[in-house]
Design a protein around this motif. Sequence first.
Motif, PDB file in Angstrom:
ATOM      1  N   ILE A 130       0.842  -1.196   0.000  1.00 45.38           N
ATOM      2  CA  ILE A 130       0.000   0.000   0.000  1.00 45.38           C
ATOM      3  C   ILE A 130       0.877   1.245   0.000  1.00 45.38           C
ATOM      4  CG2 ILE A 130      -1.618   1.367   1.386  1.00 45.38           C
ATOM      5  CD1 ILE A 130      -2.952  -1.152   2.289  1.00 45.38           C
ATOM      6  N   GLN A 131       0.504   2.214  -0.845  1.00 46.59           N
ATOM      7  CA  GLN A 131       1.089   3.550  -0.808  1.00 46.59           C
ATOM      8  C   GLN A 131       0.108   4.479  -0.106  1.00 46.59           C
ATOM      9  OE1 GLN A 131       0.365   5.894  -4.074  1.00 46.59           O
ATOM     10  NE2 GLN A 131       1.499   7.664  -3.303  1.00 46.59           N
ATOM     11  N   LEU A 132       0.599   5.160   0.920  1.00 48.01           N
ATOM     12  CA  LEU A 132      -0.203   6.126   1.666  1.00 48.01           C
ATOM     13  C   LEU A 132       0.401   7.508   1.441  1.00 48.01           C
ATOM     14  CD1 LEU A 132      -0.528   4.045   4.947  1.00 48.01           C
ATOM     15  CD2 LEU A 132      -2.342   4.436   3.271  1.00 48.01           C
ATOM     16  N   LYS A 133      -0.259   8.298   0.596  1.00 44.82           N
ATOM     17  CA  LYS A 133       0.228   9.641   0.281  1.00 44.82           C
ATOM     18  C   LYS A 133      -0.022  10.560   1.476  1.00 44.82           C
ATOM     19  CE  LYS A 133       1.780  12.750  -2.728  1.00 44.82           C
ATOM     20  NZ  LYS A 133       3.125  12.661  -3.334  1.00 44.82           N
ATOM     21  N   LEU A 134       1.025  11.235   1.919  1.00 42.32           N
ATOM     22  CA  LEU A 134       0.923  12.122   3.073  1.00 42.32           C
ATOM     23  C   LEU A 134       0.632  13.557   2.639  1.00 42.32           C
ATOM     24  CD1 LEU A 134       3.996  10.730   5.009  1.00 42.32           C
ATOM     25  CD2 LEU A 134       1.628  10.505   5.762  1.00 42.32           C
ATOM     26  N   ILE A 167      -2.989  11.521   6.120  1.00 42.86           N
ATOM     27  CA  ILE A 167      -2.926  10.731   4.891  1.00 42.86           C
ATOM     28  C   ILE A 167      -4.045  11.210   3.981  1.00 42.86           C
ATOM     29  CG2 ILE A 167      -3.231   8.414   3.928  1.00 42.86           C
ATOM     30  CD1 ILE A 167      -1.956   7.373   6.572  1.00 42.86           C
ATOM     31  N   ILE A 168      -3.703  11.508   2.732  1.00 44.38           N
ATOM     32  CA  ILE A 168      -4.698  12.095   1.818  1.00 44.38           C
ATOM     33  C   ILE A 168      -5.088  11.144   0.693  1.00 44.38           C
ATOM     34  CG2 ILE A 168      -4.005  14.460   2.335  1.00 44.38           C
ATOM     35  CD1 ILE A 168      -2.368  14.491  -0.220  1.00 44.38           C
ATOM     36  N   GLU A 169      -4.368   9.999   0.576  1.00 44.00           N
ATOM     37  CA  GLU A 169      -4.690   9.079  -0.517  1.00 44.00           C
ATOM     38  C   GLU A 169      -4.118   7.708  -0.208  1.00 44.00           C
ATOM     39  OE1 GLU A 169      -3.475   8.633  -5.233  1.00 44.00           O
ATOM     40  OE2 GLU A 169      -3.613  10.647  -4.346  1.00 44.00           O
ATOM     41  N   GLU A 170      -4.849   6.656  -0.555  1.00 43.28           N
ATOM     42  CA  GLU A 170      -4.395   5.270  -0.393  1.00 43.28           C
ATOM     43  C   GLU A 170      -4.483   4.554  -1.727  1.00 43.28           C
ATOM     44  OE1 GLU A 170      -5.802   1.031   1.653  1.00 43.28           O
ATOM     45  OE2 GLU A 170      -6.629   2.922   2.413  1.00 43.28           O
ATOM     46  N   ASN A 171      -3.397   3.857  -2.107  1.00 43.02           N
ATOM     47  CA  ASN A 171      -3.381   3.056  -3.329  1.00 43.02           C
ATOM     48  C   ASN A 171      -2.762   1.702  -3.043  1.00 43.02           C
ATOM     49  OD1 ASN A 171      -4.308   5.096  -5.393  1.00 43.02           O
ATOM     50  ND2 ASN A 171      -2.510   6.179  -4.601  1.00 43.02           N
TER      51      ASN A 171
END
Length: 455
Positions: free
Chosen positions: A305-309, A316-320
Motif C-alpha cells: 500500500i502507498q499512503l500519500k501524506l 494521509i490524503i490518498e491510499e493506493n
Amino acid sequence: MKKIICIIGIILTYYSGFSQIQLNNTLITERVIATNLDVPWDMVYSNDGWIWFTELSGRISRVHPDTDVQELIYTVPDVQVFGFSAGMHSIVLHPDFPSIPYLFVHYTNTTTTSKLVRYTYGINSNTLSSPLTIIDNIPGSVSHNGSRMLIDNDKLFISIGDGYTNTASAQDLNTLNGNILRLNLDGSIPSDNPISGSYIWSFGHRNPQGLCFGNGKLYSSEHGTSIDDEINIIEENRNYGWPNVEGYCDLASETAFCNSENVAEPIWTWTPAIAPCGMDYFNHPSIPEWQNSLLLAVLKDRKLIQLKLSADGNSIIEENSYLVNTLGRIRDVLVIPDGRIFICTTNRDFAGTPNADDDKIIELQNDDFLGLDDIIDQTFNLFPNPSNGIFTLQTNELSDLNYTIEIISMDGNSVFKDSIHGRSTEINANVLNSGLYFIKINNSMTSVYKKIIIK
C-alpha cells in the motif's frame, strides 16, 4: 552458450515483467534478488551497500542489491521459535556501521520472554561475536512480541506488542509490553525520556509492526483485532488507547477514556483488518507519484500500500494498493538511498501458502531513472586499481563540487581522509598495508563507495 543466454533472457524477462506497477508516468519493475528464505522478518540497509535481514529461525544474513550475492552471517543460538510468529524479529545497525561494527537484534529467547542484544560484526571473519544483552526478560508470548527498530540521533526506538494474552499490559507503565521504547545505544535510559527511569516513549499499543521516520515524525503501523488496524504518529508520552480504544475515539465509552487519558487518535484506519506490517518512508525523485508517502507491507490482504501524506505529514490524503495477491504475505518494506524499494514475503509463516521458491526479497525500481548517485558513480575514475598505494581519483563532470574521501579498512576502521578539489587528485596512501579497502566519496548530497586493492 547461445541456448544458455536465451534461457537466462527468458528468466530475466519473466522476473522483470511479473507484476509490474504502472503509475501515471512511471513504470516500476520487479526483480527477485533472493529466494528460498524462511520467513524473513526485517531488512535494513548498510552504508557499505548491503541489505541485512533476519529470518524467524534466527538467521542473520545479507544480500547485495547490485550483485544479488547472499551471505549467511550468523545464526543466533538461543532463538526460541514457537506459537504464531515468535522467533527472530527486528534488526538495526549502528548509524556508522561498519566503521562502528555494532548491530542490534530483538528475538524471543524463551516461550515467555524476549530480549534485545547487541552483536559485534567482524569484517575479516564475516560473522558476529561478543553478544551483549541490552534489555532482558521482556515478557513474551505466542505472538505480539513486536518488533521493529530504528535509530535516530543516537537513540534506539523499538516497538513491543502487548504479548497477545495480557492486553491490559499496554496500559501498565510498569511493564515493557504494549509500548514503543526509547533507549541509548549502550542500553541505558535517556535522561530526557518522559517517565523517569523508564524506557517507555509511548504506550497503549496492541501490536505495532511497522516503524519509520519521515517529515521529522515517527510513524507506526499497528494491528487491530478484526477491526481498526492503524497508522499512528508516535508522540512522546502519549497513550494510544489499547485495549480501551480501538481506532478512533468514536464510541461513548472510548470518548470518555480518550479525554481523561490523553489518547492520540490514529491518522488512518482499516476495517475489516488487513494486518499492516513493515513500513518505510519514500521521498525519492525516482518515483514522483510516490514522493512523500508511506509504503506499507500487508500480511492478511497480501499487498503493498502507498499512503500519500499531506505536505506537513500530519495526515494521509490518498491510499493506493499494488501487487494485490501476486506475491502473498508481504512482511517488510525497505527504501534505500538510491530510490530502490525492497519488499520481503513471509509465505512460510503460520498463515501462508508458500510457493516452491518462497520466501523472497524483491526489488522494485524505475529502470528509466538516472539519479545523482548513478551520475556520481559514473563520474569518478579510480586508477590504477590494484595500486601500490598511490592512485588518482579523477572526476569527469560536476567538478565544481567539493568532495571528501575516506579509506575504510576491511575491519571497519577509517585509515585515511582527504579532500577533492578539481578534476584530478593524487592520493598517496602507500603507508597502508596490502589488502582490500573501501573508498567512500561523499559530499553534502550523497555518498558513493568504491573498492581498491593495495598490493
